[in-house]
Design a protein around this motif. Structure first.
Motif, PDB file in Angstrom:
ATOM      1  N   THR A   1     100.644   7.241  58.343  1.00 15.15           N
ATOM      2  CA  THR A   1     100.820   8.686  58.384  1.00 15.15           C
ATOM      3  C   THR A   1     100.248   9.287  59.669  1.00 15.15           C
ATOM      4  O   THR A   1      99.459   8.652  60.378  1.00 15.15           O
ATOM      5  CB  THR A   1     100.134   9.357  57.190  1.00 15.15           C
ATOM      6  OG1 THR A   1      98.706   9.184  57.313  1.00 15.15           O
ATOM      7  CG2 THR A   1     100.602   8.743  55.879  1.00 15.15           C
ATOM      8  N   ARG A   2     100.625  10.541  59.947  1.00 16.17           N
ATOM      9  CA  ARG A   2     100.097  11.235  61.109  1.00 16.17           C
ATOM     10  C   ARG A   2      98.574  11.403  61.009  1.00 16.17           C
ATOM     11  O   ARG A   2      97.857  11.283  62.003  1.00 16.17           O
ATOM     12  CB  ARG A   2     100.776  12.595  61.247  1.00 16.17           C
ATOM     13  CG  ARG A   2     102.275  12.502  61.497  1.00 16.17           C
ATOM     14  CD  ARG A   2     102.922  13.879  61.458  1.00 16.17           C
ATOM     15  NE  ARG A   2     102.477  14.714  62.562  1.00 16.17           N
ATOM     16  CZ  ARG A   2     103.061  14.726  63.759  1.00 16.17           C
ATOM     17  NH1 ARG A   2     104.095  13.949  64.003  1.00 16.17           N
ATOM     18  NH2 ARG A   2     102.611  15.517  64.715  1.00 16.17           N
ATOM     19  N   SER A   3      98.096  11.676  59.789  1.00 15.73           N
ATOM     20  CA  SER A   3      96.650  11.841  59.595  1.00 15.73           C
ATOM     21  C   SER A   3      95.905  10.554  59.926  1.00 15.73           C
ATOM     22  O   SER A   3      94.825  10.586  60.535  1.00 15.73           O
ATOM     23  CB  SER A   3      96.352  12.258  58.152  1.00 15.73           C
ATOM     24  OG  SER A   3      96.877  13.532  57.875  1.00 15.73           O
ATOM     25  N   MET A   4      96.471   9.418  59.529  1.00 21.46           N
ATOM     26  CA  MET A   4      95.852   8.131  59.828  1.00 21.46           C
ATOM     27  C   MET A   4      95.780   7.901  61.333  1.00 21.46           C
ATOM     28  O   MET A   4      94.773   7.420  61.855  1.00 21.46           O
ATOM     29  CB  MET A   4      96.624   7.004  59.137  1.00 21.46           C
ATOM     30  CG  MET A   4      96.527   7.023  57.620  1.00 21.46           C
ATOM     31  SD  MET A   4      97.730   5.936  56.823  1.00 21.46           S
ATOM     32  CE  MET A   4      97.168   4.330  57.396  1.00 21.46           C
ATOM     33  N   LEU A   5      96.845   8.253  62.035  1.00 20.60           N
ATOM     34  CA  LEU A   5      96.860   8.081  63.486  1.00 20.60           C
ATOM     35  C   LEU A   5      95.861   9.007  64.166  1.00 20.60           C
ATOM     36  O   LEU A   5      95.146   8.596  65.084  1.00 20.60           O
ATOM     37  CB  LEU A   5      98.269   8.336  64.027  1.00 20.60           C
ATOM     38  CG  LEU A   5      99.324   7.296  63.642  1.00 20.60           C
ATOM     39  CD1 LEU A   5     100.693   7.714  64.157  1.00 20.60           C
ATOM     40  CD2 LEU A   5      98.954   5.914  64.168  1.00 20.60           C
TER      41      LEU A   5
ATOM     42  N   PHE B   1      90.817  16.390  62.090  1.00 24.68           N
ATOM     43  CA  PHE B   1      91.492  17.647  61.787  1.00 24.68           C
ATOM     44  C   PHE B   1      92.834  17.585  62.507  1.00 24.68           C
ATOM     45  O   PHE B   1      93.055  16.733  63.380  1.00 24.68           O
ATOM     46  CB  PHE B   1      90.676  18.845  62.294  1.00 24.68           C
ATOM     47  CG  PHE B   1      90.482  18.842  63.785  1.00 24.68           C
ATOM     48  CD1 PHE B   1      91.347  19.542  64.628  1.00 24.68           C
ATOM     49  CD2 PHE B   1      89.435  18.128  64.364  1.00 24.68           C
ATOM     50  CE1 PHE B   1      91.176  19.522  65.999  1.00 24.68           C
ATOM     51  CE2 PHE B   1      89.257  18.105  65.739  1.00 24.68           C
ATOM     52  CZ  PHE B   1      90.133  18.809  66.568  1.00 24.68           C
ATOM     53  N   ASP B   2      93.745  18.473  62.133  1.00 23.61           N
ATOM     54  CA  ASP B   2      95.052  18.510  62.781  1.00 23.61           C
ATOM     55  C   ASP B   2      94.987  19.460  63.968  1.00 23.61           C
ATOM     56  O   ASP B   2      94.796  20.670  63.802  1.00 23.61           O
ATOM     57  CB  ASP B   2      96.112  18.981  61.783  1.00 23.61           C
ATOM     58  CG  ASP B   2      97.525  18.843  62.345  1.00 23.61           C
ATOM     59  OD1 ASP B   2      97.668  18.653  63.565  1.00 23.61           O
ATOM     60  OD2 ASP B   2      98.483  18.914  61.547  1.00 23.61           O
ATOM     61  N   PRO B   3      95.142  18.961  65.192  1.00 24.52           N
ATOM     62  CA  PRO B   3      95.034  19.822  66.367  1.00 24.52           C
ATOM     63  C   PRO B   3      96.253  20.729  66.568  1.00 24.52           C
ATOM     64  O   PRO B   3      96.283  21.533  67.505  1.00 24.52           O
ATOM     65  CB  PRO B   3      94.913  18.812  67.518  1.00 24.52           C
ATOM     66  CG  PRO B   3      95.650  17.613  67.023  1.00 24.52           C
ATOM     67  CD  PRO B   3      95.369  17.555  65.540  1.00 24.52           C
ATOM     68  N   GLN B   4      97.246  20.590  65.680  1.00 22.96           N
ATOM     69  CA  GLN B   4      98.447  21.432  65.744  1.00 22.96           C
ATOM     70  C   GLN B   4      99.170  21.291  67.084  1.00 22.96           C
ATOM     71  O   GLN B   4      99.616  22.269  67.678  1.00 22.96           O
ATOM     72  CB  GLN B   4      98.078  22.902  65.495  1.00 22.96           C
ATOM     73  CG  GLN B   4      97.425  23.176  64.154  1.00 22.96           C
ATOM     74  CD  GLN B   4      98.357  22.868  62.982  1.00 22.96           C
ATOM     75  OE1 GLN B   4      99.541  23.171  63.011  1.00 22.96           O
ATOM     76  NE2 GLN B   4      97.816  22.259  61.928  1.00 22.96           N
ATOM     77  N   THR B   5      99.265  20.045  67.567  1.00 23.04           N
ATOM     78  CA  THR B   5     100.011  19.760  68.784  1.00 23.04           C
ATOM     79  C   THR B   5     101.008  18.651  68.494  1.00 23.04           C
ATOM     80  O   THR B   5     100.985  18.034  67.420  1.00 23.04           O
ATOM     81  CB  THR B   5      99.073  19.302  69.924  1.00 23.04           C
ATOM     82  OG1 THR B   5      98.552  18.005  69.604  1.00 23.04           O
ATOM     83  CG2 THR B   5      97.934  20.292  70.113  1.00 23.04           C
ATOM     84  N   ASN B   6     101.873  18.385  69.484  1.00 24.37           N
ATOM     85  CA  ASN B   6     102.868  17.309  69.315  1.00 24.37           C
ATOM     86  C   ASN B   6     102.407  16.024  69.981  1.00 24.37           C
ATOM     87  O   ASN B   6     103.228  15.205  70.407  1.00 24.37           O
ATOM     88  CB  ASN B   6     104.218  17.742  69.873  1.00 24.37           C
ATOM     89  CG  ASN B   6     104.164  17.970  71.379  1.00 24.37           C
ATOM     90  OD1 ASN B   6     103.081  18.095  71.960  1.00 24.37           O
ATOM     91  ND2 ASN B   6     105.337  18.010  72.010  1.00 24.37           N
ATOM     92  N   VAL B   7     101.094  15.833  70.101  1.00 24.65           N
ATOM     93  CA  VAL B   7     100.549  14.670  70.809  1.00 24.65           C
ATOM     94  C   VAL B   7     101.051  13.356  70.211  1.00 24.65           C
ATOM     95  O   VAL B   7     101.377  12.418  70.949  1.00 24.65           O
ATOM     96  CB  VAL B   7      99.002  14.712  70.810  1.00 24.65           C
ATOM     97  CG1 VAL B   7      98.436  14.692  69.391  1.00 24.65           C
ATOM     98  CG2 VAL B   7      98.442  13.541  71.614  1.00 24.65           C
TER      99      VAL B   7
END
Length: 231
Positions: A171-175, A184-190
């Motif tokens: 998942t994105r959170s795992m990455l 935390f979610d930096p709210q970017t498309n990194v």
């Protein structure tokens, strides 16, 4: 730990789920071999507890299939069969430890923790393989079909993490937590940017893609994947 329990005995499963949950672990339960295999493929687990004899699909064949796919999550085999030959068969099938029934929850928990520590310490080896893709942790070198692939440090770490979870949805959170050290979610498309760059390097000039996007879930590195799940 996030643990997958594959056990068809409802009372035994309830006992383990309750005990491990009370110890602070997250436990997901499958009641037969086929369901267990599907869950192990679709999700990333820190360790798995798999009963030797299961309906629909035998526990050893589940382990063998996971290992064939490159899923190296630690597996503790549970079995009522305590013969030495049975233990050897279980370990040869890809199990990391073998615990006979009846057992004490404290021993089972201790064995799981030992298996997980061993896996996290890198005992699994310094060269990772997925199909014709190879990553050498010591030489910091990546090749596919014998061709060198130059990766930036972040791309290398991203590929390393994906290869360590081959066949599992990451998942994105795992990455964010394990590759970028963000809690935390930096709210970017990194992530999208790095995945795109990595895909262009390991897949673009080759016949079969390895890095897949699982819509609505995350990403999966796998030699063969269902077209319905990827793009």
């Amino acid at each position: 730990m996030r643990i997958l329990l594959v056990e068809d005995d409802t009372e035994a499963a309830a006992y383990l789920v309750k005990g491990l949950t009370e110890s602070g672990h997250s436990v997901e339960h499958a009641a037969d071999g086929e369901e267990g295999l599907e869950m192990a493929i679709a999700n990333a687990y820190d360790s798995m507890i798999i009963d030797r004899m299961l309906p629909k699909r035998d526990g050893l064949s589940v382990i063998e299939e996971l290992r064939r796919m490159g899923n190296m999550a630690p597996v503790l085999i549970l079995s009522a069969l305590d013969d030495v030959d049975e233990r050897v068969t279980g370990l040869k099938a890809g199990g990391d430890d073998y615990l006979t029934k009846p057992y004490q929850l404290s021993e089972l928990t201790a064995r799981l923790q030992a298996l997980t520590r061993r896996a996290q310490s890198g005992v699994q080896g310094t060269v990772l393989h997925v199909g014709d893709l190879t990553l050498d942790l010591i030489k910091h070198k990546v090749t596919r079909s014998g061709r060198n692939i130059n990766l930036q440090p972040r791309e290398f770490r991203l590929l390393e993490y994906l290869m360590q979870h081959t066949g599992q949805v990451v998942t994105r959170s795992m990455l964010l937590e394990n590759v970028w050290d963000y809690h935390f979610d930096p709210q970017t498309n990194v992530i999208d940017v790095q995945i795109s760059r990595l895909r262009s390097k390991i897949d673009k000039d080759f016949d079969s893609p390895l890095l897949h996007t699982v819509r609505g879930a995350g990403y999966k590195l796998q030699e063969v994947s269902s077209p319905a799940e990827t793009n």
